[in-house]
Write a protein that holds these residues in place. Structure first.
Motif, PDB file in Angstrom:
ATOM      1  N   SER A  34      54.604  23.962  42.398  1.00 49.30           N
ATOM      2  CA  SER A  34      53.535  23.024  42.082  1.00 49.30           C
ATOM      3  C   SER A  34      52.192  23.722  41.948  1.00 49.30           C
ATOM      4  CB  SER A  34      53.444  21.970  43.181  1.00 49.30           C
ATOM      5  OG  SER A  34      52.324  21.139  42.981  1.00 49.30           O
ATOM      6  N   SER A  35      51.373  23.196  41.037  1.00 43.82           N
ATOM      7  CA  SER A  35      50.012  23.706  40.876  1.00 43.82           C
ATOM      8  C   SER A  35      49.007  22.803  41.567  1.00 43.82           C
ATOM      9  CB  SER A  35      49.666  23.789  39.380  1.00 43.82           C
ATOM     10  OG  SER A  35      49.743  22.498  38.783  1.00 43.82           O
ATOM     11  N   TYR A  36      49.502  21.734  42.205  1.00 44.90           N
ATOM     12  CA  TYR A  36      48.620  20.778  42.876  1.00 44.90           C
ATOM     13  C   TYR A  36      48.301  21.263  44.289  1.00 44.90           C
ATOM     14  CZ  TYR A  36      50.605  17.874  39.142  1.00 44.90           C
ATOM     15  OH  TYR A  36      51.037  17.389  37.925  1.00 44.90           O
ATOM     16  N   LYS A  37      47.024  21.312  44.614  1.00 49.40           N
ATOM     17  CA  LYS A  37      46.619  21.832  45.920  1.00 49.40           C
ATOM     18  C   LYS A  37      45.742  20.871  46.717  1.00 49.40           C
ATOM     19  CE  LYS A  37      48.757  25.703  45.280  1.00 49.40           C
ATOM     20  NZ  LYS A  37      50.010  25.947  46.042  1.00 49.40           N
ATOM     21  N   PRO A  97      57.056  21.624  39.489  1.00 51.69           N
ATOM     22  CA  PRO A  97      56.033  21.871  38.465  1.00 51.69           C
ATOM     23  C   PRO A  97      55.563  20.544  37.868  1.00 51.69           C
ATOM     24  CG  PRO A  97      58.207  22.375  37.604  1.00 51.69           C
ATOM     25  CD  PRO A  97      58.392  22.109  39.068  1.00 51.69           C
ATOM     26  N   SER A  98      54.360  20.541  37.352  1.00 58.51           N
ATOM     27  CA  SER A  98      53.776  19.315  36.800  1.00 58.51           C
ATOM     28  C   SER A  98      54.627  18.727  35.681  1.00 58.51           C
ATOM     29  CB  SER A  98      52.357  19.592  36.290  1.00 58.51           C
ATOM     30  OG  SER A  98      52.371  20.611  35.293  1.00 58.51           O
ATOM     31  N   ASP A 134      43.224  17.160  42.913  1.00 60.14           N
ATOM     32  CA  ASP A 134      44.164  17.316  41.797  1.00 60.14           C
ATOM     33  C   ASP A 134      44.982  16.044  41.584  1.00 60.14           C
ATOM     34  OD1 ASP A 134      43.548  20.049  41.298  1.00 60.14           O
ATOM     35  OD2 ASP A 134      44.880  20.657  42.942  1.00 60.14           O
ATOM     36  N   LYS A 182      44.215  15.516  37.816  1.00 61.05           N
ATOM     37  CA  LYS A 182      45.363  15.981  37.023  1.00 61.05           C
ATOM     38  C   LYS A 182      46.537  15.000  37.012  1.00 61.05           C
ATOM     39  CE  LYS A 182      44.329  20.851  37.975  1.00 61.05           C
ATOM     40  NZ  LYS A 182      44.839  22.084  38.653  1.00 61.05           N
TER      41      LYS A 182
END
Length: 282
Positions: A2-5, A188-189, A71, A98
């Motif tokens: 994941s790119s969410y933080k 992943p998104s 995010d 996002k």
């Protein structure tokens, strides 16, 4: 991965607090919990920042999102207030969020136009028109709420309005919270954006529930008492099959493949979903 933080959870109720807690134990993420001004203090993990803000003030909410570099927004406000999510969507757009996870956490709402379920479906359409990717999560009924739905405390029987044989999906609150935290911090998104995820911790009919609770079915015209109207309305929807998270309201049929009840369970590999028996110590 994941790119969410950074996550903002809206609402500190029955599902909001558990989700905030589940996210808080994930590695290298930050969590802010938004509640309405004047709401009672909540016990949350020390790492979770609590901010009181008027949900209807999009600019104020957006300022909180920007301050915490959010995010993902997770709305958990009640069904009765679901229309208020529009201002939250506006705030998310202002803050360039996002991903938005709207307040679903119940029966499937896709295809409905009227009533509370229609309002939730309209929020999904509003998110799409606003250009904000979303993830909708259908869980059926909280397993913990079975006694509430069937008025079990009033006489010890399973009160049913109509059909007692329709298949129903149930998912426990800890499983829902854990699943949400897992997928948002691991997938992943591309696997989350503009997706509908259908969970099912356990599956039964009212007849099956009566058997597990070692009691009998009592067919009634309506559920009376506190929240009786809501319980009656829910059961009537369940009568036609809408109690399954795989229900397709347009086709009036169960979905298949990724649209089947419990199809999203596989996104949390190795997890053991809690059964009705486990939750209620039957």
């Amino acid at each position: 991965m994941s790119s969410y933080k950074s996550f903002a959870v809206i609402g500190a109720g029955a599902i909001g607090l558990p989700i905030a807690g589940a996210l808080a134990v994930a590695k290298d993420v930050s969590v802010v919990l938004l509640s309405r001004p004047g709401s009672s203090a909540k016990t949350v993990p020390s790492s979770v920042k609590v901010v009181q803000v008027d949900y209807n003030d999009a600019a104020a909410v957006a300022a909180v999102f920007k301050e915490h570099k959010v995010d993902v927004v997770l709305s958990t406000i009640t069904t009765a207030a679901s229309a208020a999510q529009k201002s939250l969507v506006d705030a998310a757009k202002l803050a360039a969020v996002k991903l938005f996870v709207p307040s679903e956490y119940g029966l499937p709402t896709e295809g409905y136009n009227d009533g509370p379920m229609g309002e939730k479906n309209q929020i999904a359409a509003y998110l799409k028109s606003s250009g904000i990717p979303s993830t909708r999560i259908f869980v059926g009924l909280f397993t913990e709420y079975i006694p509430w739905l069937v008025d079990y405390s009033n006489g010890g029987k399973i009160k049913v309005v109509g059909n007692s044989e329709a298949p129903l999906s149930f998912t426990s609150v800890p499983d829902i919270a854990g699943f949400v935290a897992y997928v948002l911090t691991n997938l992943p998104s591309s696997e989350l954006e503009d997706r509908i995820l259908r969970l099912e911790g356990d599956r039964s009919s009212f007849n099956g529930i009566a058997t597990q609770f070692k009691t009998s079915i009592e067919h009634v015209d309506s559920i009376t008492g506190e929240a009786g109207e809501i319980k009656t309305s829910l059961q009537r929807k369940m009568n036609v099959g809408a109690g399954s998270t795989g229900w397709d309201a347009v086709k009036n049929a169960e979905g298949t493949g990724s649209n089947a009840a419990g199809s999203a369970n596989a996104l949390w590999p190795g997890h053991q979903w809690k059964s009705i028996k486990e939750v209620h110590n039957l």
